[in-house]
Design an enzyme around this catalytic site. Structure first.
Site, short mmCIF file in Angstrom:
data_model
loop_
_atom_site.label_atom_id
_atom_site.label_comp_id
_atom_site.label_asym_id
_atom_site.label_seq_id
_atom_site.Cartn_x
_atom_site.Cartn_y
_atom_site.Cartn_z
N SER A 104 0.83 -1.21 0.00
CA SER A 104 0.00 0.00 0.00
C SER A 104 0.86 1.26 0.00
O SER A 104 1.91 1.31 0.64
CB SER A 104 -0.89 0.01 1.25
OG SER A 104 -1.45 1.30 1.44
N ARG A 161 -15.85 7.54 6.98
CA ARG A 161 -15.75 6.31 7.77
C ARG A 161 -16.12 6.56 9.24
O ARG A 161 -15.26 6.59 10.13
CB ARG A 161 -14.34 5.74 7.65
CG ARG A 161 -14.00 5.46 6.21
CD ARG A 161 -12.71 4.71 6.06
NE ARG A 161 -12.34 4.61 4.65
CZ ARG A 161 -11.14 4.28 4.23
NH1 ARG A 161 -10.19 4.01 5.10
NH2 ARG A 161 -10.88 4.20 2.94
N LYS A 251 -6.62 0.77 -10.15
CA LYS A 251 -7.48 0.10 -9.18
C LYS A 251 -8.60 1.03 -8.75
O LYS A 251 -8.35 2.21 -8.44
CB LYS A 251 -6.65 -0.31 -7.95
CG LYS A 251 -7.45 -0.82 -6.76
CD LYS A 251 -6.52 -1.33 -5.68
CE LYS A 251 -7.24 -1.71 -4.42
NZ LYS A 251 -7.66 -0.56 -3.60
N HIS A 275 -13.06 -0.55 -3.23
CA HIS A 275 -12.18 -0.26 -2.09
C HIS A 275 -12.67 -0.98 -0.83
O HIS A 275 -12.63 -0.44 0.27
CB HIS A 275 -12.12 1.26 -1.86
CG HIS A 275 -10.80 1.78 -1.34
ND1 HIS A 275 -10.05 2.68 -2.03
CD2 HIS A 275 -10.12 1.53 -0.19
CE1 HIS A 275 -8.96 2.98 -1.31
NE2 HIS A 275 -8.99 2.29 -0.20
N ARG A 309 -13.82 -14.36 0.32
CA ARG A 309 -13.47 -15.03 1.57
C ARG A 309 -13.24 -16.53 1.39
O ARG A 309 -12.74 -17.19 2.29
CB ARG A 309 -14.59 -14.83 2.62
CG ARG A 309 -14.80 -13.38 3.03
CD ARG A 309 -13.58 -12.83 3.77
NE ARG A 309 -13.72 -11.43 4.11
CZ ARG A 309 -13.33 -10.42 3.33
NH1 ARG A 309 -12.78 -10.65 2.14
NH2 ARG A 309 -13.48 -9.16 3.70
C1 GLV Z 1 -6.68 2.92 2.68
O1 GLV Z 1 -6.54 2.81 1.51
C2 GLV Z 1 -7.88 2.56 3.33
O2 GLV Z 1 -8.82 2.14 2.65
O3 GLV Z 1 -7.95 2.71 4.55
#
Ligand code: GLV
Length: 391
Positions: A104, A161, A251, A275, A309
């Protein structure tokens, strides 16, 4: 550990709440995240029998390299907070097992160190804000010996998030009583991962965001470092394509129109991905758009991640046209639970599931997989060809 999901339960007990929350969490209401799994569950297999499947193999070739299995380890940020030297753990376990691993761009161990430990590792970049800094990063990546560069394009702004915040995770991490408590209640992690890292390698920094070292994980500069990405367009990809001699992978593609764009720009491969549900919530599950994308992808290598999975999931994606898939969270959990040995076990489990299922599908090779092996409960017609060709 009998299956990949077993590692998640074990990792929950090993990792501090904010770190587990960061890995497990997705955006807003987890709609994209949950549908990634559901898309696989809606497909059933239509196996063939009496096919002499005594000699099975699951190799795939990607960008001139032959891999022993058709899955790889997806790029995951700050993996070195899940496991001691996590980025190296993942890359080495993958190299040992002859599968691809993608480092990453949000990682905490220098790219050069990881490449020395596991040559052949792919690198995933988040583009820095200016052409000068992009060029410098590309020069660094090439000098480190990277042959396959993955550019993630689904993050013009940070995803929402809430789950991370509720679990106590933020970048930068905010030192305080709660964070200390979260660490103290996971003594194995505290000693084996955090204190070991601090003692031997100092405060972790984002090492691979730019040509030069990025911010430490405890700094407010982190937010600024990742803030300038909303101006990117295809001209940036065109520029990168002119400079980057190795394989170029994009991606985060979900629209067939963007797959066609990538093809026009001379991209070598795409990873169909939302993602892991961590960016746009309600973004379509990659598996659902895969067939339409494959149609528009020309000779590009189409890969997929999100929700895999089981070996069965790998085979479903490949039956719909993926050349390979990537698996993220379960390998992160495996690293947290038992380092390189844990990741090796997880790889072996997935590999064994693919081999067993190939036999029960009546196949000896992945090349013969196709939609004739699938039945879609929700929409039987497009995928179910009972009289279709069969090898
Ligand atoms: C980083 O790319 C994440 O999705 O936390």
């Amino acid at each position: 550990m009998l299956s990949l999901p077993d590692f998640e339960a074990a990792a929950r007990r090993v990792l501090p709440r904010p770190i587990f929350g960061y890995v497990a969490g997705a955006a807003e209401d987890n709609r994209a995240h949950d549908d990634n799994r559901r898309a696989f569950d809606e497909l059933a297999f239509v196996p063939r029998v009496l096919c002499n499947v005594a000699h099975r193999q699951q190799q795939v070739s990607l960008f001139g390299t032959t891999y022993a299995s058709p899955f790889g380890i997806a790029p995951m940020g700050i993996a070195a907070l899940s496991a001691y030297r996590g980025d190296i753990v993942l890359a080495r376990a993958a190299a040992q097992a002859q599968i691809p691993a993608v480092l990453s761009g949000s990682s905490l161990i220098a790219l050069e160190t990881v490449m020395a430990e596991a040559p052949g590792t792919w690198f995933q970049a988040y583009l820095p804000g200016t052409n000068e800094r992009i060029d410098a990063l590309l020069r660094r990546v090439a000098a480190a010996g990277v042959q396959t560069l993955v550019i993630t394009v689904d993050i013009p702004v940070a995803g929402n998030r809430e789950n991370n915040l509720r679990a106590g995770f933020s970048t930068p991490l905010r030192p305080g009583v709660r964070l200390a408590w979260d660490g103290l209640t996971r003594p194995r992690w505290l000693l084996g991962t955090l204190l070991q890292t601090l003692a031997r390698h100092g405060m972790p920094h984002f090492e691979n965001s730019f040509a030069d070292r990025g911010a430490p994980i405890l700094s407010s500069r982190v937010q600024r470092d990742f803030a300038e990405r909303d101006h990117f367009d295809w001209t940036h990809i065109a520029r990168i394509r002119r400079q980057w001699k190795g394989a170029l992978v994009i991606k985060g593609i979900l629209s067939p129109l963007d797959a066609a764009q990538a093809h026009r720009h001379g991209v070598d491969g795409i990873i169909v991905s939302n993602h892991g549900g961590r960016q746009l919530d309600s973004a379509v599950a990659p598996l659902r758009v895969l067939p339409a994308i494959v149609e528009r992808a020309g000779d590009m290598t189409v890969m997929l991640d999100g929700g895999i999975r089981r070996g069965a999931d790998v085979l479903k994606a490949m039956a719909l046209g993926a050349r390979a898939v990537f698996v993220g969270r379960p390998f992160n959990y495996a690293a947290a639970v038992d380092g390189e040995a844990g990741v090796a076990v997880a790889i072996d489990l997935l590999r064994a599931e693919i081999d067993r299922n190939l036999a029960m599908l009546g196949l000896t090779s992945l090349d013969d997989l196709g939609p004739q092996y699938l039945f879609n409960h929700r929409a039987p017609h497009p995928l179910h060809h009972p009289h279709g060709d069969h090898p």
